[in-house]
Design a protein around this motif. Structure first.
Motif, short mmCIF file in Angstrom:
data_model
loop_
_atom_site.label_atom_id
_atom_site.label_comp_id
_atom_site.label_asym_id
_atom_site.label_seq_id
_atom_site.Cartn_x
_atom_site.Cartn_y
_atom_site.Cartn_z
N LYS A 34 0.85 -1.19 0.00
CA LYS A 34 0.00 0.00 0.00
C LYS A 34 0.88 1.24 0.00
O LYS A 34 1.83 1.34 0.77
N THR A 35 0.59 2.14 -0.90
CA THR A 35 1.24 3.45 -0.91
C THR A 35 0.14 4.49 -0.77
O THR A 35 -1.03 4.16 -0.69
N LYS A 36 0.53 5.76 -0.82
CA LYS A 36 -0.50 6.78 -0.68
C LYS A 36 -1.43 6.82 -1.89
O LYS A 36 -2.56 7.27 -1.78
N ASP A 37 -0.99 6.31 -3.04
CA ASP A 37 -1.79 6.37 -4.26
C ASP A 37 -2.40 5.04 -4.68
O ASP A 37 -3.40 5.03 -5.41
N VAL A 38 -1.79 3.92 -4.29
CA VAL A 38 -2.19 2.62 -4.81
C VAL A 38 -2.20 1.56 -3.71
O VAL A 38 -1.33 1.56 -2.85
N THR A 39 -3.17 0.67 -3.76
CA THR A 39 -3.19 -0.51 -2.90
C THR A 39 -3.19 -1.74 -3.80
O THR A 39 -4.00 -1.83 -4.72
N VAL A 40 -2.27 -2.66 -3.54
CA VAL A 40 -2.19 -3.91 -4.31
C VAL A 40 -2.68 -5.03 -3.40
O VAL A 40 -2.22 -5.18 -2.28
N TRP A 41 -3.64 -5.80 -3.92
CA TRP A 41 -4.23 -6.91 -3.18
C TRP A 41 -3.77 -8.22 -3.80
O TRP A 41 -3.50 -8.29 -4.99
N ARG A 42 -3.70 -9.28 -2.99
CA ARG A 42 -3.32 -10.59 -3.52
C ARG A 42 -4.12 -11.69 -2.84
O ARG A 42 -4.62 -11.53 -1.73
N LYS A 43 -4.24 -12.79 -3.55
CA LYS A 43 -4.94 -13.97 -3.05
C LYS A 43 -4.24 -15.18 -3.64
O LYS A 43 -3.93 -15.19 -4.83
N PRO A 44 -3.95 -16.22 -2.85
CA PRO A 44 -3.33 -17.42 -3.43
C PRO A 44 -4.22 -18.00 -4.53
O PRO A 44 -5.44 -18.07 -4.40
N SER A 45 -3.60 -18.38 -5.62
CA SER A 45 -4.34 -18.97 -6.74
C SER A 45 -4.66 -20.42 -6.45
O SER A 45 -3.86 -21.14 -5.84
N GLU A 46 -5.82 -20.85 -6.89
CA GLU A 46 -6.20 -22.26 -6.79
C GLU A 46 -5.85 -23.00 -8.07
O GLU A 46 -5.94 -24.22 -8.14
N GLU A 47 -5.42 -22.27 -9.11
CA GLU A 47 -5.15 -22.86 -10.41
C GLU A 47 -3.66 -23.03 -10.70
O GLU A 47 -3.29 -23.85 -11.52
N PHE A 48 -2.82 -22.24 -10.07
CA PHE A 48 -1.37 -22.30 -10.32
C PHE A 48 -0.62 -21.91 -9.06
O PHE A 48 -1.20 -21.39 -8.11
N ASN A 49 0.67 -22.16 -9.05
CA ASN A 49 1.51 -21.86 -7.90
C ASN A 49 1.86 -20.37 -7.92
O ASN A 49 2.75 -19.95 -8.64
N GLY A 50 1.13 -19.58 -7.19
CA GLY A 50 1.36 -18.15 -7.16
C GLY A 50 0.12 -17.43 -6.65
O GLY A 50 -0.74 -18.03 -6.00
N TYR A 51 0.05 -16.16 -6.96
CA TYR A 51 -1.03 -15.32 -6.46
C TYR A 51 -1.79 -14.65 -7.59
O TYR A 51 -1.23 -14.34 -8.64
N LEU A 52 -3.06 -14.37 -7.32
CA LEU A 52 -3.84 -13.47 -8.15
C LEU A 52 -3.58 -12.08 -7.59
O LEU A 52 -3.55 -11.89 -6.37
N ILE A 53 -3.37 -11.10 -8.45
CA ILE A 53 -3.05 -9.75 -8.04
C ILE A 53 -4.15 -8.81 -8.53
O ILE A 53 -4.59 -8.91 -9.67
N ALA A 54 -4.58 -7.91 -7.67
CA ALA A 54 -5.57 -6.88 -8.04
C ALA A 54 -5.04 -5.54 -7.59
O ALA A 54 -4.50 -5.41 -6.50
N VAL A 55 -5.19 -4.56 -8.44
CA VAL A 55 -4.73 -3.21 -8.13
C VAL A 55 -5.91 -2.29 -8.10
O VAL A 55 -6.82 -2.39 -8.85
#
Length: 55
Positions: A34-55
């Motif tokens: 999180k910065t003053k201008d942007v928040t980045v959200w993540r959730k572990p993926s159920e389909e692959f080894n990694g995360y889903l990212i939302a901005v």
């Protein structure tokens, strides 16, 4: 024209996957950064080894 039907099928699957991602409950997402201008959200993926990212 088999290739075009493959593209249409892939596009439909992709559309449905994106709609599914958009419908994920808010409490399943965690703040990754999180910065003053942007928040980045993540959730572990159920389909692959990694995360889903939302901005």
């Amino acid at each position: 024209m088999e290739g075009l039907s493959d593209v249409a099928s892939f596009a439909t699957k992709l559309k449905n996957t994106l709609i599914q991602y958009h419908s994920i409950e808010e409490e399943k997402w965690r703040v990754a950064k999180k910065t003053k201008d942007v928040t980045v959200w993540r959730k572990p993926s159920e389909e692959f080894n990694g995360y889903l990212i939302a901005v």
